[in-house]
Design a protein around this motif. Structure first.
Motif, PDB file in Angstrom:
ATOM      1  N   THR A   1       0.834  -1.189   0.000  1.00  0.00           N
ATOM      2  CA  THR A   1       0.000   0.000   0.000  1.00  0.00           C
ATOM      3  C   THR A   1       0.877   1.250   0.000  1.00  0.00           C
ATOM      4  N   GLU A   2       0.256   2.377  -0.315  1.00  0.00           N
ATOM      5  CA  GLU A   2       1.003   3.646  -0.313  1.00  0.00           C
ATOM      6  C   GLU A   2       1.566   3.952   1.063  1.00  0.00           C
ATOM      7  N   LEU A   3       0.788   3.667   2.103  1.00  0.00           N
ATOM      8  CA  LEU A   3       1.237   3.938   3.465  1.00  0.00           C
ATOM      9  C   LEU A   3       2.466   3.106   3.808  1.00  0.00           C
ATOM     10  N   GLN A   4       2.461   1.832   3.441  1.00  0.00           N
ATOM     11  CA  GLN A   4       3.603   0.972   3.712  1.00  0.00           C
ATOM     12  C   GLN A   4       4.843   1.403   2.943  1.00  0.00           C
ATOM     13  N   MET A   5       4.648   2.041   1.778  1.00  0.00           N
ATOM     14  CA  MET A   5       5.778   2.507   0.962  1.00  0.00           C
ATOM     15  C   MET A   5       6.292   3.865   1.440  1.00  0.00           C
ATOM     16  N   GLY A   6       5.687   4.408   2.496  1.00  0.00           N
ATOM     17  CA  GLY A   6       6.133   5.681   3.041  1.00  0.00           C
ATOM     18  C   GLY A   6       5.618   6.890   2.282  1.00  0.00           C
ATOM     19  N   LEU A   7       4.610   6.691   1.438  1.00  0.00           N
ATOM     20  CA  LEU A   7       4.046   7.800   0.688  1.00  0.00           C
ATOM     21  C   LEU A   7       2.965   8.495   1.507  1.00  0.00           C
ATOM     22  N   ARG A   8       2.692   9.740   1.157  1.00  0.00           N
ATOM     23  CA  ARG A   8       1.649  10.508   1.829  1.00  0.00           C
ATOM     24  C   ARG A   8       0.289   9.943   1.432  1.00  0.00           C
ATOM     25  N   VAL A   9      -0.584   9.783   2.406  1.00  0.00           N
ATOM     26  CA  VAL A   9      -1.918   9.255   2.169  1.00  0.00           C
ATOM     27  C   VAL A   9      -2.927  10.311   2.596  1.00  0.00           C
ATOM     28  N   ASN A  10      -3.857  10.667   1.702  1.00  0.00           N
ATOM     29  CA  ASN A  10      -4.881  11.646   2.041  1.00  0.00           C
ATOM     30  C   ASN A  10      -5.842  11.073   3.062  1.00  0.00           C
ATOM     31  N   MET A  11      -6.201  11.881   4.040  1.00  0.00           N
ATOM     32  CA  MET A  11      -7.155  11.477   5.065  1.00  0.00           C
ATOM     33  C   MET A  11      -8.520  12.051   4.696  1.00  0.00           C
ATOM     34  N   PRO A  12      -9.598  11.344   5.002  1.00  0.00           N
ATOM     35  CA  PRO A  12     -10.930  11.843   4.656  1.00  0.00           C
ATOM     36  C   PRO A  12     -11.369  13.016   5.524  1.00  0.00           C
ATOM     37  N   ILE A  13     -10.722  13.207   6.658  1.00  0.00           N
ATOM     38  CA  ILE A  13     -11.051  14.318   7.552  1.00  0.00           C
ATOM     39  C   ILE A  13      -9.811  15.195   7.658  1.00  0.00           C
ATOM     40  N   PRO A  14      -9.955  16.490   7.388  1.00  0.00           N
ATOM     41  CA  PRO A  14      -8.774  17.349   7.494  1.00  0.00           C
ATOM     42  C   PRO A  14      -8.268  17.428   8.929  1.00  0.00           C
ATOM     43  N   ILE A  15      -6.955  17.503   9.050  1.00  0.00           N
ATOM     44  CA  ILE A  15      -6.352  17.667  10.370  1.00  0.00           C
ATOM     45  C   ILE A  15      -6.158  19.164  10.576  1.00  0.00           C
ATOM     46  N   VAL A  16      -6.950  19.729  11.445  1.00  0.00           N
ATOM     47  CA  VAL A  16      -6.957  21.170  11.677  1.00  0.00           C
ATOM     48  C   VAL A  16      -7.025  21.441  13.175  1.00  0.00           C
ATOM     49  N   LEU A  17      -6.675  22.651  13.532  1.00  0.00           N
ATOM     50  CA  LEU A  17      -6.701  23.079  14.925  1.00  0.00           C
ATOM     51  C   LEU A  17      -7.722  24.200  15.075  1.00  0.00           C
ATOM     52  N   PRO A  18      -8.762  24.021  15.896  1.00  0.00           N
ATOM     53  CA  PRO A  18      -9.696  25.127  16.127  1.00  0.00           C
ATOM     54  C   PRO A  18      -8.987  26.271  16.858  1.00  0.00           C
ATOM     55  N   ILE A  19      -9.216  27.486  16.390  1.00  0.00           N
ATOM     56  CA  ILE A  19      -8.628  28.673  17.026  1.00  0.00           C
ATOM     57  C   ILE A  19      -9.701  29.733  17.223  1.00  0.00           C
ATOM     58  N   ASN A  20      -9.446  30.653  18.145  1.00  0.00           N
ATOM     59  CA  ASN A  20     -10.408  31.721  18.420  1.00  0.00           C
ATOM     60  C   ASN A  20     -10.071  32.969  17.598  1.00  0.00           C
ATOM     61  N   ASP A  21     -10.901  33.990  17.728  1.00  0.00           N
ATOM     62  CA  ASP A  21     -10.727  35.233  16.965  1.00  0.00           C
ATOM     63  C   ASP A  21      -9.383  35.899  17.249  1.00  0.00           C
ATOM     64  N   ASN A  22      -8.961  35.917  18.521  1.00  0.00           N
ATOM     65  CA  ASN A  22      -7.701  36.569  18.877  1.00  0.00           C
ATOM     66  C   ASN A  22      -6.502  35.877  18.227  1.00  0.00           C
ATOM     67  N   THR A  23      -6.503  34.538  18.245  1.00  0.00           N
ATOM     68  CA  THR A  23      -5.408  33.791  17.622  1.00  0.00           C
ATOM     69  C   THR A  23      -5.403  34.001  16.118  1.00  0.00           C
ATOM     70  N   LYS A  24      -6.580  33.953  15.505  1.00  0.00           N
ATOM     71  CA  LYS A  24      -6.688  34.198  14.059  1.00  0.00           C
ATOM     72  C   LYS A  24      -6.122  35.565  13.703  1.00  0.00           C
ATOM     73  N   ASP A  25      -6.537  36.585  14.427  1.00  0.00           N
ATOM     74  CA  ASP A  25      -6.072  37.947  14.144  1.00  0.00           C
ATOM     75  C   ASP A  25      -4.557  38.071  14.324  1.00  0.00           C
ATOM     76  N   ALA A  26      -4.014  37.433  15.353  1.00  0.00           N
ATOM     77  CA  ALA A  26      -2.567  37.496  15.594  1.00  0.00           C
ATOM     78  C   ALA A  26      -1.789  36.816  14.461  1.00  0.00           C
ATOM     79  N   ILE A  27      -2.289  35.690  13.972  1.00  0.00           N
ATOM     80  CA  ILE A  27      -1.621  34.985  12.874  1.00  0.00           C
ATOM     81  C   ILE A  27      -1.644  35.831  11.604  1.00  0.00           C
ATOM     82  N   ILE A  28      -2.803  36.393  11.300  1.00  0.00           N
ATOM     83  CA  ILE A  28      -2.923  37.224  10.088  1.00  0.00           C
ATOM     84  C   ILE A  28      -2.036  38.461  10.201  1.00  0.00           C
ATOM     85  N   LYS A  29      -2.054  39.112  11.344  1.00  0.00           N
ATOM     86  CA  LYS A  29      -1.263  40.330  11.542  1.00  0.00           C
ATOM     87  C   LYS A  29       0.234  40.058  11.454  1.00  0.00           C
ATOM     88  N   SER A  30       0.665  38.901  11.957  1.00  0.00           N
ATOM     89  CA  SER A  30       2.099  38.596  11.982  1.00  0.00           C
ATOM     90  C   SER A  30       2.663  38.308  10.593  1.00  0.00           C
TER      91      SER A  30
END
Length: 100
Positions: free
Chosen positions: A1-30
């Motif tokens: 399989t692709e995973l066994q060969m060390g290749l990147r495998v797409n996941m059906p659910i995105p891996i994301v981190l929930p953030i609040n308004d303050n964190t979002k604004d700080a990231i955009i501003k920086s």
């Protein structure tokens, strides 16, 4: 399989981190292209490159992932009470994550 060969495998659910308004604004501003991801202990455990921020459409995500709604489901409750934005990008782990 692709995973066994060390290749990147797409996941059906995105891996994301929930953030609040303050964190979002700080990231955009920086305008930084790399962001340190920090454990609750304060230790930097990963670096996120080329950050992307998306609106967290909670009802849609819950319906797509869980196929329904249960107000007592613990993961659904975490998502409902999480920040209104999602942070994504390429993640580089600095060391292996261990679950003790």
């Amino acid at each position: 399989t692709e995973l066994q060969m060390g290749l990147r495998v797409n996941m059906p659910i995105p891996i994301v981190l929930p953030i609040n308004d303050n964190t979002k604004d700080a990231i955009i501003k920086s305008k930084e292209k790399k962001i340190a991801l920090v454990a609750p202990t304060g230790k930097v455990i990963a670096v996120l490159t080329d950050p992307e921020i998306y609106e967290f459409r909670k009802d849609e995500m819950i319906a797509r992932v869980f196929g329904g709604w249960d107000k007592n489901h613990p993961y659904m409750q975490k998502w409902v009470h999480a920040g209104n934005w999602l942070l994504g990008g390429e993640i580089e782990l600095l060391e292996r994550i261990r679950y003790d």
